[in-house]
Design a protein around this motif. Structure first.
Motif, PDB file in Angstrom:
ATOM      1  N   LEU A   6     -61.822  33.945  34.144  1.00  0.00           N
ATOM      2  CA  LEU A   6     -60.931  32.580  34.177  1.00  0.00           C
ATOM      3  C   LEU A   6     -59.808  33.048  34.844  1.00  0.00           C
ATOM      4  O   LEU A   6     -59.149  34.199  34.581  1.00  0.00           O
ATOM      5  CB  LEU A   6     -60.587  32.587  32.430  1.00  0.00           C
ATOM      6  N   ILE A   7     -59.137  32.251  35.475  1.00  0.00           N
ATOM      7  CA  ILE A   7     -57.752  32.329  36.019  1.00  0.00           C
ATOM      8  C   ILE A   7     -56.904  31.011  35.343  1.00  0.00           C
ATOM      9  O   ILE A   7     -57.355  29.887  35.367  1.00  0.00           O
ATOM     10  CB  ILE A   7     -57.739  31.949  37.519  1.00  0.00           C
ATOM     11  N   ILE A   8     -55.763  31.507  34.533  1.00  0.00           N
ATOM     12  CA  ILE A   8     -55.002  30.442  33.934  1.00  0.00           C
ATOM     13  C   ILE A   8     -53.581  30.511  34.541  1.00  0.00           C
ATOM     14  O   ILE A   8     -53.043  31.726  35.026  1.00  0.00           O
ATOM     15  CB  ILE A   8     -54.806  31.083  32.514  1.00  0.00           C
ATOM     16  N   ALA A   9     -52.949  29.394  34.994  1.00  0.00           N
ATOM     17  CA  ALA A   9     -51.793  29.184  35.429  1.00  0.00           C
ATOM     18  C   ALA A   9     -50.598  28.832  34.486  1.00  0.00           C
ATOM     19  O   ALA A   9     -51.006  27.755  33.818  1.00  0.00           O
ATOM     20  CB  ALA A   9     -51.942  28.069  36.474  1.00  0.00           C
ATOM     21  N   GLY A  10     -49.949  29.532  34.326  1.00  0.00           N
ATOM     22  CA  GLY A  10     -48.520  29.269  33.340  1.00  0.00           C
ATOM     23  C   GLY A  10     -48.768  30.237  32.255  1.00  0.00           C
ATOM     24  O   GLY A  10     -49.734  30.044  31.433  1.00  0.00           O
ATOM     25  N   ALA A  11     -47.549  30.882  31.861  1.00  0.00           N
ATOM     26  CA  ALA A  11     -47.610  31.721  30.518  1.00  0.00           C
ATOM     27  C   ALA A  11     -46.641  31.178  29.735  1.00  0.00           C
ATOM     28  O   ALA A  11     -45.775  31.979  29.039  1.00  0.00           O
ATOM     29  CB  ALA A  11     -47.356  33.178  31.097  1.00  0.00           C
ATOM     30  N   GLN A  21     -56.890  34.450  23.943  1.00  0.00           N
ATOM     31  CA  GLN A  21     -58.293  33.823  23.598  1.00  0.00           C
ATOM     32  C   GLN A  21     -59.311  34.618  24.484  1.00  0.00           C
ATOM     33  O   GLN A  21     -60.374  35.020  24.072  1.00  0.00           O
ATOM     34  CB  GLN A  21     -58.137  32.400  23.264  1.00  0.00           C
ATOM     35  N   SER A  22     -59.072  34.185  25.627  1.00  0.00           N
ATOM     36  CA  SER A  22     -60.015  34.441  26.782  1.00  0.00           C
ATOM     37  C   SER A  22     -60.248  36.145  26.814  1.00  0.00           C
ATOM     38  O   SER A  22     -61.431  36.358  26.838  1.00  0.00           O
ATOM     39  CB  SER A  22     -59.618  34.105  28.069  1.00  0.00           C
ATOM     40  N   ALA A 392     -63.740  26.964  27.521  1.00  0.00           N
ATOM     41  CA  ALA A 392     -64.071  27.467  29.016  1.00  0.00           C
ATOM     42  C   ALA A 392     -65.035  28.447  28.893  1.00  0.00           C
ATOM     43  O   ALA A 392     -65.822  28.780  29.700  1.00  0.00           O
ATOM     44  CB  ALA A 392     -62.673  27.760  29.658  1.00  0.00           C
ATOM     45  N   VAL A 393     -64.783  29.571  28.032  1.00  0.00           N
ATOM     46  CA  VAL A 393     -65.462  30.699  27.871  1.00  0.00           C
ATOM     47  C   VAL A 393     -66.997  30.409  27.631  1.00  0.00           C
ATOM     48  O   VAL A 393     -67.920  30.841  28.156  1.00  0.00           O
ATOM     49  CB  VAL A 393     -65.107  31.760  27.156  1.00  0.00           C
ATOM     50  N   CYS A 394     -67.084  29.676  26.355  1.00  0.00           N
ATOM     51  CA  CYS A 394     -68.396  29.035  26.058  1.00  0.00           C
ATOM     52  C   CYS A 394     -69.052  28.417  27.153  1.00  0.00           C
ATOM     53  O   CYS A 394     -70.437  28.592  27.404  1.00  0.00           O
ATOM     54  CB  CYS A 394     -68.106  28.112  24.913  1.00  0.00           C
ATOM     55  N   ALA A 395     -68.382  27.728  28.187  1.00  0.00           N
ATOM     56  CA  ALA A 395     -68.965  26.982  29.254  1.00  0.00           C
ATOM     57  C   ALA A 395     -69.475  28.055  30.250  1.00  0.00           C
ATOM     58  O   ALA A 395     -70.663  27.814  30.751  1.00  0.00           O
ATOM     59  CB  ALA A 395     -68.083  26.261  29.923  1.00  0.00           C
ATOM     60  N   LEU A 396     -68.939  29.268  30.390  1.00  0.00           N
ATOM     61  CA  LEU A 396     -69.536  30.143  31.327  1.00  0.00           C
ATOM     62  C   LEU A 396     -70.634  30.922  30.777  1.00  0.00           C
ATOM     63  O   LEU A 396     -71.642  31.095  31.333  1.00  0.00           O
ATOM     64  CB  LEU A 396     -68.294  31.106  31.266  1.00  0.00           C
ATOM     65  N   THR A 404     -69.885  19.758  28.311  1.00  0.00           N
ATOM     66  CA  THR A 404     -71.069  19.606  27.405  1.00  0.00           C
ATOM     67  C   THR A 404     -71.418  20.674  26.776  1.00  0.00           C
ATOM     68  O   THR A 404     -72.583  20.755  26.077  1.00  0.00           O
ATOM     69  CB  THR A 404     -72.083  19.268  28.629  1.00  0.00           C
ATOM     70  N   VAL A 405     -70.495  21.723  26.319  1.00  0.00           N
ATOM     71  CA  VAL A 405     -70.697  22.831  25.587  1.00  0.00           C
ATOM     72  C   VAL A 405     -70.688  22.433  24.236  1.00  0.00           C
ATOM     73  O   VAL A 405     -69.835  21.335  23.700  1.00  0.00           O
ATOM     74  CB  VAL A 405     -69.295  23.744  25.810  1.00  0.00           C
TER      75      VAL A 405
END
Length: 424
Positions: A6-11, A21-22, A392-396, A404-405
């Motif tokens: 995962l790449i997350i933009a913005g802290a 969480q990721s 997102a992690v579930c999707a991966l 669709t997760v």
């Protein structure tokens, strides 16, 4: 090329919670942040009052966001708020005041403990799909470099990553004004004369030395010598408007306008009896932006959805606030939320149209302006950030698209990590 799950933009509030969480779920995570401190609106913009975590006697938002806020309060030696408290119409009073620097330190510690790689002083320069992953160009202090990621989450607050990645964004013709936040000190309130203040303001405005938006939100209040800017000691008491600060050009413009506004206010107030020793003892590095642009999502949440507490089959978290639109001409436009209403946040408003491995969280979720004025507050941003990352992690893990997760799978993970989820 370094590769991430995962790449997350913005802290900001959303990005911090998404990244923690990721990372806690074992995903290799990169958090990209343009500033040198996490917190976004809490730290860089000087609004260290996250909320609302509760609604009419019931906690609605828990999880990582509340964990960080509670830890900050405990570190300060302060009591946690009593969520059984009754609520009056002024819901802003139930936001939780915290020390922004302590919050940043605690959030950063949690990020590092979750094995999140933090890239401060870095911005997204490009994002292109490469089969089932993304190549992301980053601009660091030494120039451009590229990383890759299986999943992207936009928590920029301005939908920057969404726009760069080529997804549709929504930008209203007029947006809410920002606020330039400073901390005023050296005021002798016992010497202030409201009548003299009003007279001085009217004369100064006539001469072009001050504008009522520098000192508050309503002309009538200023003409009576009532300055919100002064009452709040400089915090969240002015309006910097008519600029949509979604990109660097307009972000620069709103910063310049904010600095000019503070200078006018300071010069005016310094001449007033009782404020001869006025000083600015602290300032926020960024103008606080309430609204810029949003994603065009798989679904657009409406004001009626929000205020009616509509149930969604794919709801992953709650949000709670009233409609709160700041208007440069009209001041505040408020619509109350009825007791007993618990607004739910659909997963679809966190997914840009057509996205498979891309999500968004925070104030940029897909919604109309009135609904967005509720969803934009910090606790809700924290909740959507954590929810988006879990999904997102579930999707991966399931090797499927983010939309669709199985919702129950995502909810179970969120509950394991302290979040409060709708149970329809």
């Amino acid at each position: 090329m370094e590769h991430y799950d995962l790449i997350i933009a913005g802290a900001g509030p959303a990005g911090i919670c998404a990244a923690i969480q990721s990372g806690r779920l074992g995903a290799k995570t990169l958090l990209v942040e343009k500033n040198g401190i996490p917190g976004g609106a809490i730290t860089a913009a000087g609004i260290a009052e996250p909320g609302l975590f509760d609604a009419f006697g019931e906690q609605l938002i828990g999880g990582i966001g509340w964990e960080l806020v509670a830890s900050t309060l405990e570190t300060e030696g302060r009591e946690l708020p009593d969520f059984s408290r009754p609520m009056v119409e002024a819901l802003w009073k139930y936001q939780v005041k915290i020390n922004p620097f302590l919050f940043a330190c605690i959030a950063e510690k949690a990020l590092l403990e979750a094995n999140v790689r933090i890239a401060y002083h870095t911005m997204i320069a490009g994002a292109e799909q490469n089969n089932n992953s993304w190549n992301v160009s980053l601009c660091g202090k030494d120039g451009l470099y590229t990383v890759s990621g299986d999943m992207l989450i936009d928590c920029t607050g301005d939908a920057n990553l969404t726009a760069i990645a080529g997804f549709e964004v929504v930008k209203d013709e007029v947006c809410q004004p920002g606020s330039a936040n400073v901390v005023l000190s050296g005021i002798d309130h016992s010497k202030l004369d409201k009548e003299a203040l009003a007279k001085a303001f009217i004369e100064a405005e006539k001469n072009g030395e001050i504008h009522y938006k520098d000192l508050g939100w309503f002309r009538t209040s200023a003409e009576q010598g009532n300055f919100l800017f002064l009452d709040r000691g400089g915090v969240n008491g002015n309006h910097i408007g008519f600029i949509n600060a979604c990109d660097s050009e307009n972000k620069s413009a709103i910063e310049c306008a904010a600095h000019a506004s503070i200078l006018r206010a300071y010069r005016f107030l310094k001449k007033i009896k009782g404020m001869e020793n006025l000083t600015i003892s602290a300032f926020a590095p960024e103008c606080g932006v309430r609204e810029s642009r949003r994603i065009a999502g798989e679904y657009t949440m409406t004001k009626d959805d929000y205020l009616s507490g509509r149930s969604f089959d794919d709801a992953l978290c709650y949000s709670f606030y009233y409609v709160d639109i700041h208007d440069m001409e009209k001041g505040l436009i408020l619509e109350q939320i009825s007791p007993g209403i618990r607004p739910q946040v659909s997963r679809q408003i966190m997914i840009p149209k057509g996205a498979v491995n891309f999500m968004a969280a925070g104030r940029i979720v897909s919604s109309d302006r009135p609904a967005n004025s509720c969803l934009r507050i910090q606790a809700s941003c924290m909740a959507t950030g954590q929810a988006a990352a879990a999904n997102a992690v579930c999707a991966l893990q399931e090797k499927t698209a983010v939309g669709t997760v199985p919702v129950t799978m995502v909810k179970n993970i969120l509950k394991q990590h302290g979040a409060i989820v709708p149970e329809n």
